[in-house]
Write a protein that holds these residues in place. Structure first.
Motif, PDB file in Angstrom:
ATOM      1  N   LEU A 184     -45.408 -11.204  15.228  1.00 30.89           N
ATOM      2  CA  LEU A 184     -45.647 -10.435  15.030  1.00 30.89           C
ATOM      3  C   LEU A 184     -46.675  -9.444  15.600  1.00 30.89           C
ATOM      4  CD1 LEU A 184     -44.249  -7.908  12.708  1.00 30.89           C
ATOM      5  CD2 LEU A 184     -46.196  -9.344  11.326  1.00 30.89           C
ATOM      6  N   THR A 185     -46.276  -8.566  15.496  1.00 35.68           N
ATOM      7  CA  THR A 185     -48.275  -7.385  16.177  1.00 35.68           C
ATOM      8  C   THR A 185     -48.079  -6.369  15.837  1.00 35.68           C
ATOM      9  OG1 THR A 185     -48.028  -9.102  18.211  1.00 35.68           O
ATOM     10  CG2 THR A 185     -49.540  -7.267  18.381  1.00 35.68           C
ATOM     11  N   HIS A 186     -48.937  -5.321  15.159  1.00 35.22           N
ATOM     12  CA  HIS A 186     -49.051  -4.126  15.117  1.00 35.22           C
ATOM     13  C   HIS A 186     -49.787  -3.896  15.658  1.00 35.22           C
ATOM     14  CE1 HIS A 186     -47.702  -0.903  12.896  1.00 35.22           C
ATOM     15  NE2 HIS A 186     -48.966  -0.450  12.195  1.00 35.22           N
ATOM     16  N   ILE A 187     -49.807  -2.321  15.968  1.00 29.28           N
ATOM     17  CA  ILE A 187     -50.468  -1.787  16.512  1.00 29.28           C
ATOM     18  C   ILE A 187     -50.617  -0.218  15.705  1.00 29.28           C
ATOM     19  CG2 ILE A 187     -51.723  -0.802  18.819  1.00 29.28           C
ATOM     20  CD1 ILE A 187     -50.274  -3.072  20.256  1.00 29.28           C
ATOM     21  N   TYR A 188     -52.094   0.072  15.892  1.00 26.12           N
ATOM     22  CA  TYR A 188     -51.750   1.553  14.793  1.00 26.12           C
ATOM     23  C   TYR A 188     -52.785   2.538  16.309  1.00 26.12           C
ATOM     24  CZ  TYR A 188     -51.748  -0.525  10.420  1.00 26.12           C
ATOM     25  OH  TYR A 188     -51.458  -0.522   8.741  1.00 26.12           O
ATOM     26  N   GLY A 189     -51.568   3.601  15.780  1.00 26.97           N
ATOM     27  CA  GLY A 189     -51.878   4.342  17.277  1.00 26.97           C
ATOM     28  C   GLY A 189     -51.887   4.213  18.521  1.00 26.97           C
ATOM     29  N   GLU A 190     -50.892   3.175  18.684  1.00 24.49           N
ATOM     30  CA  GLU A 190     -50.664   3.201  19.890  1.00 24.49           C
ATOM     31  C   GLU A 190     -50.603   3.725  21.010  1.00 24.49           C
ATOM     32  OE1 GLU A 190     -47.505  -0.071  22.032  1.00 24.49           O
ATOM     33  OE2 GLU A 190     -47.119   1.075  20.631  1.00 24.49           O
ATOM     34  N   ASP A 191     -50.869   3.982  22.034  1.00 25.74           N
ATOM     35  CA  ASP A 191     -51.203   4.914  24.036  1.00 25.74           C
ATOM     36  C   ASP A 191     -52.190   5.719  22.848  1.00 25.74           C
ATOM     37  OD1 ASP A 191     -49.440   2.693  25.020  1.00 25.74           O
ATOM     38  OD2 ASP A 191     -48.193   4.086  24.590  1.00 25.74           O
ATOM     39  N   SER A 192     -53.399   6.350  22.479  1.00 22.20           N
ATOM     40  CA  SER A 192     -54.271   6.618  21.455  1.00 22.20           C
ATOM     41  C   SER A 192     -55.407   6.194  21.664  1.00 22.20           C
ATOM     42  CB  SER A 192     -53.890   7.207  19.768  1.00 22.20           C
ATOM     43  OG  SER A 192     -54.749   6.822  19.404  1.00 22.20           O
ATOM     44  N   VAL A 193     -56.771   6.893  21.753  1.00 20.14           N
ATOM     45  CA  VAL A 193     -57.698   7.120  21.478  1.00 20.14           C
ATOM     46  C   VAL A 193     -57.939   5.907  20.503  1.00 20.14           C
ATOM     47  CG1 VAL A 193     -58.714   8.930  22.911  1.00 20.14           C
ATOM     48  CG2 VAL A 193     -58.628   9.496  20.570  1.00 20.14           C
ATOM     49  N   PHE A 194     -57.307   5.836  19.178  1.00 18.65           N
ATOM     50  CA  PHE A 194     -57.710   5.123  18.404  1.00 18.65           C
ATOM     51  C   PHE A 194     -56.730   4.412  17.662  1.00 18.65           C
ATOM     52  CE2 PHE A 194     -57.946   9.669  16.963  1.00 18.65           C
ATOM     53  CZ  PHE A 194     -59.530   9.505  16.701  1.00 18.65           C
ATOM     54  N   GLU A 195     -55.923   3.713  19.443  1.00 21.74           N
ATOM     55  CA  GLU A 195     -55.513   2.271  19.410  1.00 21.74           C
ATOM     56  C   GLU A 195     -56.608   0.831  18.595  1.00 21.74           C
ATOM     57  OE1 GLU A 195     -53.553  -0.418  22.902  1.00 21.74           O
ATOM     58  OE2 GLU A 195     -53.093   1.570  22.237  1.00 21.74           O
ATOM     59  N   LYS A 196     -55.459   0.213  17.712  1.00 21.71           N
ATOM     60  CA  LYS A 196     -55.913  -0.439  17.329  1.00 21.71           C
ATOM     61  C   LYS A 196     -55.326  -1.505  16.391  1.00 21.71           C
ATOM     62  CE  LYS A 196     -58.478  -2.111  12.584  1.00 21.71           C
ATOM     63  NZ  LYS A 196     -59.420  -3.433  13.645  1.00 21.71           N
ATOM     64  N   LYS A 197     -54.972  -2.651  17.579  1.00 21.93           N
ATOM     65  CA  LYS A 197     -54.083  -3.702  17.027  1.00 21.93           C
ATOM     66  C   LYS A 197     -54.174  -4.687  15.910  1.00 21.93           C
ATOM     67  CE  LYS A 197     -52.876  -6.480  20.036  1.00 21.93           C
ATOM     68  NZ  LYS A 197     -52.850  -7.288  21.634  1.00 21.93           N
ATOM     69  N   ALA A 198     -53.565  -4.667  14.860  1.00 22.40           N
ATOM     70  CA  ALA A 198     -54.210  -4.933  13.496  1.00 22.40           C
ATOM     71  C   ALA A 198     -53.726  -5.677  13.162  1.00 22.40           C
ATOM     72  CB  ALA A 198     -54.240  -4.338  12.372  1.00 22.40           C
ATOM     73  N   VAL A 199     -52.682  -6.555  13.476  1.00 19.99           N
ATOM     74  CA  VAL A 199     -52.121  -8.058  13.818  1.00 19.99           C
ATOM     75  C   VAL A 199     -51.656  -8.074  15.030  1.00 19.99           C
ATOM     76  CG1 VAL A 199     -49.934  -9.110  12.610  1.00 19.99           C
ATOM     77  CG2 VAL A 199     -51.244  -7.375  11.475  1.00 19.99           C
ATOM     78  N   ASP A 200     -51.971  -9.011  15.070  1.00 22.85           N
ATOM     79  CA  ASP A 200     -51.560  -9.811  16.730  1.00 22.85           C
ATOM     80  C   ASP A 200     -51.271 -11.099  16.511  1.00 22.85           C
ATOM     81  OD1 ASP A 200     -52.244 -10.113  19.407  1.00 22.85           O
ATOM     82  OD2 ASP A 200     -53.859 -10.796  19.148  1.00 22.85           O
ATOM     83  N   ARG A 214     -54.888 -12.798  13.576  1.00 24.42           N
ATOM     84  CA  ARG A 214     -54.272 -13.967  13.924  1.00 24.42           C
ATOM     85  C   ARG A 214     -54.965 -14.979  12.527  1.00 24.42           C
ATOM     86  NH1 ARG A 214     -53.014 -15.557  18.643  1.00 24.42           N
ATOM     87  NH2 ARG A 214     -52.996 -13.874  20.107  1.00 24.42           N
ATOM     88  N   ILE A 215     -53.466 -15.798  12.758  1.00 26.28           N
ATOM     89  CA  ILE A 215     -53.935 -16.589  11.140  1.00 26.28           C
ATOM     90  C   ILE A 215     -54.359 -18.256  11.835  1.00 26.28           C
ATOM     91  CG2 ILE A 215     -52.201 -18.784   9.950  1.00 26.28           C
ATOM     92  CD1 ILE A 215     -50.438 -16.473   9.584  1.00 26.28           C
ATOM     93  N   ALA A 216     -55.708 -17.722  11.206  1.00 21.37           N
ATOM     94  CA  ALA A 216     -56.723 -18.911  12.061  1.00 21.37           C
ATOM     95  C   ALA A 216     -57.077 -20.434  11.718  1.00 21.37           C
ATOM     96  CB  ALA A 216     -58.395 -18.081  12.124  1.00 21.37           C
ATOM     97  N   LEU A 217     -56.572 -19.839  10.557  1.00 23.27           N
ATOM     98  CA  LEU A 217     -56.313 -22.027   9.456  1.00 23.27           C
ATOM     99  C   LEU A 217     -54.936 -21.732   8.315  1.00 23.27           C
ATOM    100  CD1 LEU A 217     -59.810 -21.761   8.156  1.00 23.27           C
ATOM    101  CD2 LEU A 217     -58.418 -23.085   9.991  1.00 23.27           C
ATOM    102  N   ASP A 218     -54.357 -22.198   8.169  1.00 24.60           N
ATOM    103  CA  ASP A 218     -53.515 -22.827   7.231  1.00 24.60           C
ATOM    104  C   ASP A 218     -53.457 -23.377   6.790  1.00 24.60           C
ATOM    105  OD1 ASP A 218     -49.435 -22.131   7.825  1.00 24.60           O
ATOM    106  OD2 ASP A 218     -50.885 -22.187   5.819  1.00 24.60           O
ATOM    107  N   GLY A 219     -53.876 -23.670   5.201  1.00 26.14           N
ATOM    108  CA  GLY A 219     -53.713 -25.324   4.944  1.00 26.14           C
ATOM    109  C   GLY A 219     -53.293 -25.736   3.346  1.00 26.14           C
TER     110      GLY A 219
END
Length: 743
Positions: A343-359, A556-561
């Motif tokens: 699952l990946t979600h990018i806000y404002g893809e291909d714009s100056v505001f592009e930000k990958k929120a979930v990777d 990203r999910i860094a820890l899970d436990g």
């Protein structure tokens, strides 16, 4: 600086006035008039209406750091709005810098000298670019452009938002918006700053940064700080605490004196810091630790605690304390109820505001689990959960609910939103109907249920969250903050979801309200068999409620436990802007001397471990070792997962005060203590002073400052229940699960 005499205030009762708490004007067709004391609605005479503030007389001197505490609806925010003349007394008098707040000619001078930071940053941010919003105040004050540039950069640095200077505020998380709002007020450099729950939506690192910033402003620039907070660890850092109940001041004293009244603070629905509660519990069991301890440092330096260490057994016997409670078995079911693939979600893809929120997140969640998702502000928590009921569509990847790809066919969306109920970060914004009953009924009615079925669903849901029938016909905006949260949750429960997702459900609630809502979430899980996903910035809430914790970092999910696996990794959690529960932090220091577990989350368990030290059941920590007996950590991808094995207290660059030599076996003299931990600093102002209460920045002297406190301890009496001060006039509703996708 600020002085009130018999100040009282009553909100006008009028059907058209819904948002007086959150605004400074009553908007009419012809004008915007400050809410003055002589406002009349033609309804019940104002003197006969319940008072929100009742006969308040206080003095706050210039340069003080004052915390105001009280349960939701006690009048804190209403009082704060008087301090910069957003509200005016119904009766009595309030002077700010010698200016009478009732005199309209004084408004400009008062508001220029007193800055206000509101709990909800959306009420305060107006510009479309972060740095422009921070510059707005100085621009209106006529500050030189070069100075404005310097102030904007300085204050964005102070709240760790410099990297977002060119961002649009609406792209930010709730916590990031709050930092921008704080920076905007700081940039005006007022002589007094009033902060109304400014850290409620911030992660632990953000809270530490804000507290460090306001303490530095108070210490170095002598800015008066008035902090409204429900975090007792924050209040403990103030010079003085004012406690309110039912519109009255009932306690006004320095933190040690206030928190020594543990039972009274519990009656007031506030409580005390966890380490203070532990000290009181140990005194009850015969260990005479001081009853005015308010932070971890003081606990570790207490002579009674140091004496306890003489009871430790020699190292080498591998004795670990046996706790009366054991962790439950949370073995996963065969098939996940939620499955995320790449699952990946990018806000404002291909714009100056592009930000990958979930990777590239891969995750399985199983039926019946209680999952807590923690992470620094902007780590992607809220974005992640909004995919689970299709409010957001992935840029890449797949979401499966009960084995079905929810985006494969649009026909699945309505069913998905019935299965997955989402309560947003500000649940009050989901309320919009005229009455509580109608608001909760909204979802079931859209599901096409019969009138009888809707009625039963509404009554069952409201009963589950503890809302009595006498509130059914009330406006939801008349309720307290905690009640609004519960009504919002009931609106989701009425649709009988299988999965309940709550984004910061306890933020902004007093300790009693927070405990109550978390307890009800646990009860709903147990009674209905719900899968619960809780997003929280409170490490204590996550540790006590969740069976499993996910730690997010940079999308990203860094820890899970399980909690014990997660909170043993103190250094890593701190490095990504998080923290550990206060008692776990305390136990991590005790672990340097005694072979005890660090993952202890409750006062009862911590007291149990310390009692076993007194009984000689615990061995001394071998010289040069740390972390004996710690639970094995969940391994981080690409990291060693190792803990700093040094017995030294944390890095002196992060800490401002030091321990004096205390003679602990294997301990170091003058070991630095980490200031980064909110709630663990003593109220002493540290700038080279010796560590003692007497050497701290003293409370105002009556003669030196022409300011005096009322008699220490309990003051005042009971008053009529005031109209609730929280969130009157909330914004338009965010659509709940089960509604049309276009909403």
């Amino acid at each position: 600086m600020i002085k009130s005499l018999n100040l009282s205030f009553t909100y006008p009762l009028h059907e058209d006035v819904h948002d007086l708490k959150d605004t400074d004007t009553i908007k009419t067709k012809s004008s915007q008039t400050p809410l003055a004391s002589n406002f009349s609605t033609g309804a019940t005479p104002i003197e006969d209406q319940p008072r929100t503030l009742d006969d308040i007389t206080i003095n706050i001197c210039g340069g003080e750091f004052v915390a105001i505490c009280g349960h939701n609806g006690s009048g804190k925010s209403t009082l704060a709005r008087h301090f910069n003349a957003l509200l005016m007394p119904t009766s009595g008098t309030l002077w700010i810098n010698g200016l009478d707040s009732k005199d309209l000619n004084n408004l400009w001078d008062i508001r220029q000298s007193t800055g206000m930071v509101f709990q909800n940053p959306d009420n305060q941010i107006i510009a479309t670019v972060v740095e422009e919003d921070v510059a707005f105040g100085p621009e209106n004050l006529g500050v030189d452009p070069a100075e404005i540039r310097a102030r904007v950069d300085e204050m964005l640095d102070a709240v760790s938002m410099r990297d977002y200077a060119k961002s649009a505020p609406y792209h930010l998380s709730g916590g990031q918006k709050q930092r921008v709002a704080i920076a905007g007020v700081l940039a005006m450099k007022p002589s007094c700053i009033v902060l109304d729950e400014p850290t409620a939506m911030l992660d632990p690192s953000g809270r530490r940064e804000v507290m460090k910033t306001i303490k530095r402003l108070n210490r170095e620039q002598e800015i008066t700080i008035i902090l409204i907070t429900h975090y007792m660890e924050e209040a403990a850092q103030a010079d003085r605490i004012i406690v309110m109940e039912k519109g009255r001041v009932v306690m006004d004293d320095h933190p040690k004196a206030v928190f020594s009244h543990e039972r009274e603070m519990e009656r007031l629905k506030l409580g005390v810091p966890a380490v203070t509660s532990l000290a009181h519990a140990l005194r009850h069991d015969g260990i005479l630790i001081a009853d005015d301890i308010i932070n971890v440092e003081e606990f570790l330096k207490d002579p009674a605690y140091i004496k306890l260490l003489n009871h430790l057994k020699p190292s080498g016997t591998n004795v670990m304390p046996t706790l009366s409670e054991k962790n439950e078995d949370h073995s996963p079911a065969t098939n996940p109820i939620i499955e995320l693939k790449n699952l990946t979600h990018i806000y404002g893809e291909d714009s100056v505001f592009e930000k990958k929120a979930v990777d590239d997140v891969n995750l399985n969640i199983y039926p019946g689990e209680i999952i807590a998702i923690i992470g620094h502000t902007g780590s992607g928590k809220s974005t992640l959960i909004q995919h689970l009921n299709a409010l957001l569509k992935p840029t890449h990847g797949t979401v499966f609910i009960d084995g079905e790809n929810i985006f494969e066919n649009k026909k699945h969306l309505k069913e998905t939103r019935r299965k997955v109920g989402l309560v947003f970060q500000y649940p009050e914004h989901q309320l919009f109907e005229e009455t509580v009953y109608k608001d909760v009924a909204f979802g079931p009615e859209r599901m096409g249920l019969s009138k009888e079925a809707v009625d039963q669903a509404v009554r069952d849901a409201l009963a589950l969250v503890g809302i009595s029938e006498e509130n059914f016909e009330k406006s939801p905006f008349e309720l307290s903050g905690g009640q609004k949260r519960r009504v919002a949750i009931a609106g989701v429960l009425a649709m009988k979801p299988q999965i309940l997702i709550l984004d910061e459900p306890a933020a902004g609630l007093d300790p009693s309200g927070r405990e109550k809502i978390l307890s009800q979430i646990k009860q709903m899980h147990d009674r209905m068999g719900l899968t619960v996903i809780l997003v929280s910035h409170s490490m204590d809430d996550a540790a006590q409620l969740a069976s499993r914790i996910l730690v997010m970092n940079e999308g990203r999910i860094a820890l899970d436990g399980i909690p014990e696996e997660i909170f043993i990794q103190t250094e890593y959690l701190k490095s990504i802007g998080l923290d550990v529960p206060q008692l776990s932090y305390l136990m991590s220091f005790i672990n340097k001397e005694a072979n005890v577990p660090k993952t202890v989350f409750t006062v009862e368990k911590a007291a149990e471990v310390i009692m076993q030290i007194r009984e000689g059941k615990i061995e001394r920590q071998p010289s040069g070792e740390a972390d004996v007996g710690d639970l094995s950590p969940t391994q981080r991808s690409g990291e060693t997962g190792s803990w700093e094995s040094s017995k030294n207290l944390p890095d002196e660059n992060a800490y401002e005060c030091s321990f004096p030599p205390h003679g602990l076996t294997g301990g170091e003299a003058d070991e630095p203590r980490n200031e980064a931990d909110v709630g663990d600093l003593s109220p002493t102002q540290h700038s080279g002073e010796t560590e003692s209460w007497e050497s701290s920045k003293n409370l105002p002297d009556e003669n030196a400052h022409e300011c005096s406190f009322p008699p220490h301890g309990l003051t005042g009496g009971e008053a009529d229940e005031p109209r609730n001060e929280a969130d009157v006039g909330d914004l338009s509703p965010t659509q709940r699960s089960g509604e049309d996708e276009s909403a």
